[in-house]
Scaffold this motif. Structure first.
Motif, short mmCIF file in Angstrom:
data_model
loop_
_atom_site.label_atom_id
_atom_site.label_comp_id
_atom_site.label_asym_id
_atom_site.label_seq_id
_atom_site.Cartn_x
_atom_site.Cartn_y
_atom_site.Cartn_z
N MET A 64 0.89 -1.20 -0.01
CA MET A 64 0.08 -0.04 -0.10
C MET A 64 0.74 1.40 -0.13
O MET A 64 0.53 2.19 -0.87
CB MET A 64 -0.82 -0.02 1.26
CG MET A 64 -1.61 1.17 1.43
SD MET A 64 -3.20 0.72 1.67
CE MET A 64 -3.95 2.25 1.07
N MET A 65 1.81 1.27 0.92
CA MET A 65 2.60 2.53 1.11
C MET A 65 3.44 2.65 -0.21
O MET A 65 3.80 3.83 -0.43
CB MET A 65 3.46 2.37 2.17
CG MET A 65 2.89 2.72 3.60
SD MET A 65 1.62 4.31 3.35
CE MET A 65 2.78 5.38 3.23
N LYS A 66 3.87 1.53 -1.02
CA LYS A 66 4.71 1.73 -2.09
C LYS A 66 3.84 2.75 -3.07
O LYS A 66 4.58 3.31 -3.86
CB LYS A 66 5.36 0.53 -2.42
CG LYS A 66 4.20 -0.47 -3.24
CD LYS A 66 4.82 -1.64 -3.86
CE LYS A 66 3.63 -2.49 -4.40
NZ LYS A 66 4.09 -3.85 -5.00
N TRP A 67 2.69 2.48 -3.16
CA TRP A 67 1.77 3.14 -4.19
C TRP A 67 1.77 4.52 -3.74
O TRP A 67 1.80 5.67 -4.46
CB TRP A 67 0.33 2.55 -4.28
CG TRP A 67 0.41 1.08 -5.03
CD1 TRP A 67 0.13 0.08 -4.69
CD2 TRP A 67 1.02 1.09 -6.33
NE1 TRP A 67 0.54 -0.91 -5.28
CE2 TRP A 67 1.02 -0.33 -6.62
CE3 TRP A 67 1.29 1.79 -7.40
CZ2 TRP A 67 1.20 -0.93 -7.88
CZ3 TRP A 67 1.73 1.12 -8.38
CH2 TRP A 67 1.70 -0.30 -8.82
N VAL A 68 1.52 4.97 -2.37
CA VAL A 68 1.07 6.25 -1.84
C VAL A 68 2.46 6.88 -2.40
O VAL A 68 2.62 8.03 -2.85
CB VAL A 68 1.09 6.06 -0.27
CG1 VAL A 68 0.92 7.65 0.03
CG2 VAL A 68 -0.39 5.50 -0.40
N ILE B 27 -4.57 -1.61 11.20
CA ILE B 27 -5.11 -3.05 11.06
C ILE B 27 -3.92 -3.99 10.27
O ILE B 27 -3.84 -5.25 10.54
CB ILE B 27 -6.05 -2.82 10.01
CG1 ILE B 27 -7.29 -1.95 10.68
CG2 ILE B 27 -6.53 -3.95 9.46
CD1 ILE B 27 -8.47 -1.82 9.86
N ALA B 28 -3.12 -3.50 9.48
CA ALA B 28 -2.07 -4.29 8.69
C ALA B 28 -1.29 -5.07 9.85
O ALA B 28 -0.73 -6.09 9.86
CB ALA B 28 -1.23 -3.60 7.75
N VAL B 29 -0.62 -4.01 10.61
CA VAL B 29 0.34 -4.57 11.79
C VAL B 29 -0.34 -5.38 12.72
O VAL B 29 0.23 -6.59 13.05
CB VAL B 29 0.79 -3.29 12.55
CG1 VAL B 29 1.81 -3.80 13.70
CG2 VAL B 29 1.68 -2.48 11.55
N TYR B 30 -1.65 -5.21 13.14
CA TYR B 30 -2.06 -5.92 14.19
C TYR B 30 -2.73 -7.34 13.59
O TYR B 30 -2.46 -8.35 14.36
CB TYR B 30 -3.55 -5.26 14.78
CG TYR B 30 -3.08 -4.37 15.97
CD1 TYR B 30 -1.82 -3.72 16.04
CD2 TYR B 30 -4.05 -4.12 16.83
CE1 TYR B 30 -1.75 -2.81 16.82
CE2 TYR B 30 -3.77 -3.03 17.69
CZ TYR B 30 -2.47 -2.66 17.79
OH TYR B 30 -2.19 -1.82 18.86
N PHE B 31 -3.10 -7.37 12.41
CA PHE B 31 -3.66 -8.53 11.95
C PHE B 31 -2.47 -9.30 11.26
O PHE B 31 -2.50 -10.64 10.98
CB PHE B 31 -4.68 -8.58 11.13
CG PHE B 31 -6.07 -8.19 11.58
CD1 PHE B 31 -6.81 -9.41 12.37
CD2 PHE B 31 -6.98 -7.13 11.80
CE1 PHE B 31 -7.87 -9.28 13.10
CE2 PHE B 31 -7.76 -7.07 12.57
CZ PHE B 31 -8.58 -8.09 13.22
N GLY B 32 -1.59 -8.35 10.68
CA GLY B 32 -0.38 -9.10 10.05
C GLY B 32 0.59 -10.08 11.08
O GLY B 32 1.18 -11.04 10.57
N LYS C 158 -9.24 -13.17 7.17
CA LYS C 158 -10.36 -12.37 7.13
C LYS C 158 -10.71 -11.46 8.29
O LYS C 158 -10.78 -12.00 9.48
CB LYS C 158 -11.52 -13.60 7.18
CG LYS C 158 -11.50 -14.30 5.77
CD LYS C 158 -12.78 -15.37 5.97
CE LYS C 158 -12.43 -16.47 4.91
NZ LYS C 158 -12.95 -17.79 5.46
N ILE C 159 -10.44 -10.33 7.97
CA ILE C 159 -10.91 -9.37 8.95
C ILE C 159 -12.01 -8.88 9.21
O ILE C 159 -12.44 -8.21 10.27
CB ILE C 159 -9.94 -7.98 8.94
CG1 ILE C 159 -10.36 -7.38 7.51
CG2 ILE C 159 -8.36 -8.56 8.83
CD1 ILE C 159 -9.56 -5.90 7.79
#
Lengths: 194, 171
Positions: A1-5, B133-138, B144-145
């Motif tokens: 995601m961040m790579k696109w931003v 969300i990315a860090v916590y679920f990652g 499936k969140i």
């Protein structure tokens, strides 16, 4: 995601810079912003470290666990079937305490710990448990009492009362967390019946 | 002197008094805590440099003005200051990015102006939704969140709208 931003912003700024004739300013920005970032960072780091130190004292003296017992009645309302003596609850309350003091970076490792513990206690497979959803929403909305970083930056830019926004932050933070939590709880319940 | 001036010193003083009563080595523990923060701080510095460079170039190119102009009808409908609109767009995606945009806003408007205050409340009372969300679920095995993202984004939206309302109300 961040790579696109990151990529799109820089590419767009080159295109816009050429078409608006401001490419010289873009060029200056590319060279100067890194230095500004270090300056900003050094400015913020001092305040962050002071809070890190204070939080550590609070933790060692048992103040944090006292605070977490205050948090228990609220937690009972929003977390279902949570073991209040377990690892998950301890990590959750430390995470909430760090968030309250506006220490986002200190809250993250605690949040991850809580997610791991929830994963075990809720016996999840590949789908998020209800408590996980509630906890994550609690963190994305962030319950803030003292926005340390914002206040330091306000002071740096010449605000006379850097903390005069506190009541606004409290109300906003409370309402935003409230909306997120109510939605999460309602959706949890609605999707449970199916 | 205002009520809000008392909060920070009282918390720090209170924590220290409690620590000393409980016989905690307050000096060394403070140093340890600061050291840990320093470590996490250093680890986010490269991201701050990268994003401030991107935001700085973007602003310098004039693209920011065009973006703010494009979203100004929506903003003015909610009495939301146009200067804060880019912050609302970046806030859920990147914390360092939001910090960079906020720094940019404070360079152009005074922190005690309406837009400056709204930006401060927005940044102070919300979090980086996607990152969290990315860090916590990652860190877990969850794939499936479910409705997490929807609830989180609605909370952010509420936060942005309420920040403008509360600043209007209090100042």
């Amino acid at each position: 995601m961040m790579k696109w931003v990151f990529g799109i912003m820089i590419i767009l700024s080159v295109i816009f810079g050429i078409s608006t004739g401001r490419i010289d300013e873009v060029s200056n920005a590319a060279l100067e912003e890194g230095a500004k970032a270090i300056e900003l960072f050094l400015y913020l780091l001092g305040g962050m470290c002071v809070w890190g130190g204070i939080m550590r004292i609070a933790d060692k003296s048992g103040l944090t666990s006292k605070l977490s017992s205050l948090f228990k009645p609220v937690a009972k309302l929003i977390f279902k079937n949570l073991d209040f003596n377990g690892k998950a609850f301890k990590a959750i309350s430390m995470n909430v305490a760090a968030n309250l003091l506006g220490l986002g970076n200190a809250a993250t490792p605690l949040g991850i710990e809580a997610m791991h513990a929830l994963e075990k206690e809720d016996h999840t497979k590949d789908s998020a448990s209800e408590n996980m959803i509630v906890f994550t929403v609690l963190n994305t909305a962030s319950i803030t009492l003292i926005p340390t970083t914002v206040a330091s930056l306000r002071l740096k830019h010449g605000s006379l009362q850097p903390f005069d926004i506190l009541p606004c932050v409290w109300i906003t933070s409370f309402l935003s967390v409230g909306t997120g939590l109510i939605l999460a709880l309602v959706l949890n319940k609605a999707r449970r019946k199916k | 002197m205002k009520f809000t001036d008392f909060i920070i010193p009282c918390i720090i003083g209170g924590v220290l008094i409690f620590g000393l009563i409980k016989d905690v080595d307050v000096f060394n523990e403070f140093i340890e805590g600061a050291k840990e923060t320093l470590k996490t701080g250093i680890s986010i510095l490269p991201a701050i440099i990268a994003l401030m460079t991107a935001v700085g170039m973007f602003k310098a190119s004039g693209a920011f003005d065009i973006l703010s102009y494009a979203v100004s009808p929506v903003a003015s409908f909610f009495h939301f200051p146009a200067e804060c609109m880019p912050l609302a767009l970046v806030r859920p995606i990147s914390g360092s990015g939001a910090l960079a945009v906020y720094e940019g806003i404070l360079n152009s408007v005074h922190p005690d102006s309406f837009a400056g205050r709204v930006a401060s409340v927005m940044l102070g009372s919300t979090e980086t939704t996607f990152y969290t969300i990315a860090v916590y679920f990652g860190s877990t095995k969850i794939k499936k969140i479910r409705h997490t993202l929807f609830c989180a984004l609605m909370a952010d939206l509420t936060g942005f709208i309420v920040s403008a309302i509360t600043v209007c109300f209090f100042f």
